[in-house]
Design an enzyme around this catalytic site. Structure first.
Site, short mmCIF file in Angstrom:
data_model
loop_
_atom_site.label_atom_id
_atom_site.label_comp_id
_atom_site.label_asym_id
_atom_site.label_seq_id
_atom_site.Cartn_x
_atom_site.Cartn_y
_atom_site.Cartn_z
N GLU A 1 0.79 -1.23 0.00
CA GLU A 1 0.00 0.00 0.00
C GLU A 1 0.83 1.29 0.00
O GLU A 1 0.64 2.16 0.83
CB GLU A 1 -0.92 0.02 1.23
CG GLU A 1 -1.93 -1.10 1.25
CD GLU A 1 -2.86 -1.01 2.45
OE1 GLU A 1 -4.07 -0.97 2.21
OE2 GLU A 1 -2.40 -0.98 3.61
N VAL A 2 1.74 1.41 -0.94
CA VAL A 2 2.52 2.65 -1.02
C VAL A 2 1.67 3.69 -1.74
O VAL A 2 1.22 3.48 -2.87
CB VAL A 2 3.84 2.42 -1.75
CG1 VAL A 2 4.68 3.69 -1.74
CG2 VAL A 2 4.61 1.25 -1.11
#
Ligand SMILES: *[C@@H]1O[C@H](CO)[C@@H](O)[C@H](O)[C@H]1NC(C)=O
Ligand SMILES: *[C@@H]1O[C@H](CO)[C@@H](O)[C@H](O)[C@H]1NC(C)=O
Ligand SMILES: *[C@@H]1O[C@H](CO)[C@@H](O)[C@H](O)[C@H]1NC(C)=O
Length: 529
Positions: free
Chosen positions: A323-324
């Site tokens: 989840e960057v």
């Protein structure tokens, strides 16, 4: 194999009989009968096969003997003095434990063999295993075989068990960042994990909200990033206590320090580590993921992960990578210039890969293996062939099965967590859905299937702290424990319900605040016969 029909009929026999004991997870091969032997607590001993009750330097088994003596007999203080074999019952006084390759002072690993056989008949009461880790699993099974009659006498039936894990990695994730979990609650969880034959504690130590790990090299991280640097931290001493407590139960500790996203709490302690976000041409004052364009970032990571590699002895570290959020990187003119220089165009996945690649090279230098969340694979980061990819995205069975197919096709080993987010709850018996998950139900060759090394139950901490952790975990996590340990044909919900209900009562008897599976009650004092 010829055993399959025998195995299945044994399963049905055990299911239809009224079992006085209920094993969880169900062993691979079991044959039991109505022939019973009394066990008198004051006469009973665990012994090594050479007749000793303890062996120098074998803390794993020495301590397990003491733990299981207490677990089996602790509510029995009344009967310790009571009722000796008035009916001239056959009696068992000793469980002989024979470990072929002792090696008591080592750490469990992904390669550890946990097979054991347990034989209780007229001639013997015998636990045989290749390793101490197998002996621990067998002791747990032994403890679950013992039952009590209405007058309080302990019994064990004539039984033959040949048992081993279906998957070598059977994990549970706890999140100590969204809420701090007291050390005692982590240790208690390790106990219950061992009752369920889980063997990996995945410790998601830090995340955006707080950084409770007290680093030796960078003490400012927890001083500025924890909820309270006096009370809400884990010192290196605490971590060592967790690792040793887990080791004594045959459980590995795999720490996760997730980067480059999920790192807000790192920022206060290490100025310059996070990317400054921009609003137009001005810094907005907020920060995004770790800044991947600075040399200082990698200098920091080198020092930090050298410490982590030393403090945590397991071969594997979990490096996160999920989840960057690219919006902050996109807003930053220095990042944009770096992208141009590197020829990444507008593809921020390439920038993420650039970062992860450099991080993985650092970790490899320290002689460690790594696990990463699935995005690292999805974003085509170049990975060492021994990397373990962790599938978590909670979509549908079709999508995570496809992901398992692709990852194993590319030759990587994989762990499944997507269907096993126990932090999610619904009304009713929601253990059934997690129980019926079949990790190998995807298209792939036998070689591909062999790359699925197991899975993990996840307990994310947004709505979970020390007040509700235990009932939310147990016995629900047990459903996953059985899926990862037992034969894939053990899927009968009625059979599982009966045993899990009894196992939950056993957990309650052992002092675990495990929640009920439905309407009913526990025979706290003894099992009716
Ligand atoms: C153990 O034996 C007793 C009778 O001696 C019987 O009632 C019970 O069902 C047996 N339990 C198992 C698991 O075989
Ligand atoms: C453990 O059991 C599995 C399944 O029967 C078997 O394949 C494996 O060879 C066993 N390992 C040892 C060391 O006995
Ligand atoms: C960062 O390191 C690289 C390689 O060592 C070097 O070429 C570069 O000049 C450094 N950049 C800065 C800003 O120090």
């Amino acid at each position: 194999m010829a055993g399959s029909t025998i195995w299945f009929s044994l399963l049905l026999a055990a299911a239809s009989a009224r079992p006085a004991t209920a094993l969880w997870p169900w062993p691979h091969y079991i044959q039991s009968s109505d022939q019973r032997y009394a066990i008198l607590p004051k006469n009973f001993d665990f012994q090594y096969h050479d007749g000793s009750a303890a062996q120098p330097g074998c803390s794993v088994l020495d301590q397990a003997f003491q733990r299981y003596r207490h677990l089996i007999f602790n509510t029995a203080s009344d009967s310790l003095t009571a009722r000796t074999g008035k009916q001239h019952m056959a009696e068992k006084n000793t469980l002989i434990v024979f470990v072929v390759t002792p090696g008591c002072n080592q750490l469990p690993s992904l390669e550890s063999v946990e097979n054991y056989t347990l034989t209780i008949n007229d001639e013997q009461c015998f636990l045989l295993s290749e390793t101490v880790w197998g002996a621990l699993r067998g002791l747990e099974t032994f403890s679950q075989l013992i039952w009590r009659s209405a007058d309080g006498t302990f019994f064990i039936n004539k039984t033959d068990i040949v048992d081993f894990p279906r998957f070598p990695h059977r994990g549970l994730l706890l999140d100590s960042s969204r809420h701090y979990l007291p050390l005692s609650s982590i240790l208690d969880t390790l106990d219950v994990m061992a009752y369920n034959k889980f063997n990996v504690f995945h410790w998601h130590l830090v995340d955006d909200p707080s950084f409770p790990y007290e680093s030796i090299s960078f003490p400012e991280l927890s001083r500025k990033g924890s909820y309270n640097p006096a009370t809400h931290i884990y010192t290196v001493q605490d971590v060592k206590e967790v690792i040793e407590y887990a080791r004594l139960r045959g459980i590995r500790v795999v720490p996760e320090f997730d980067t480059p996203g999920h790192t807000l709490s790192w920022g206060a302690g290490v100025p310059g580590l996070l990317t400054p976000c921009y609003s137009g041409s001005e810094p907005s004052g907020t920060f995004g993921p770790v800044n991947p364009i600075l040399n200082s970032t990698y200098e920091f990571m080198s020092t930090f992960f050298l410490e982590i590699s030393t403090v945590f002895p397991d071969f594997y570290l979990h490096l996160g990578g999920d989840e960057v959020d690219f919006s902050c990187w996109k807003s930053n003119p220095d990042v944009q210039a770096f992208m141009k220089k590197k020829g990444f165009g507008e593809d921020f996945k390439q920038l993420e890969s650039f970062y992860i690649q450099k991080l993985l090279n650092i970790i490899s230098l320290y002689g460690k293996g790594y696990m990463v969340w699935q995005e690292v694979f999805d974003n085509k980061v170049k990975l060492q062939s021994d990397t373990i990819i962790h599938v978590w995205r909670e979509e549908t069975p079709e999508t995570y099965s496809k992901e398992l197919e692709l990852i194993t096709q590319a030759g990587f080993r994989v762990l499944l967590s997507a269907p096993w987010y126990l932090n999610r709850i619904t009304y009713g018996p929601d253990w059934k859905e997690v129980y019926l998950v079949e990790p190998l139900a995807f298209d792939g060759s036998p070689e591909q299937k062999a790359r699925v090394i197991g899975g993990e139950a996840c307990m994310w901490g947004e709505y979970v702290d020390n007040t509700n952790l235990v009932p939310r975990l147990w016995p629900r996590a047990g459903a996953i424990a059985e899926r990862l340990w037992s034969n894939h044909r053990v899927t009968d919900l009625e059979f599982a319900f009966k045993r899990l209900t009894k196992f939950r009562c056993e957990l309650v008897r052992r002092g675990v605040q495990a929640q009920p599976l439905g309407v009913g009650y526990c025979e706290q004092e003894f099992e009716q016969t």
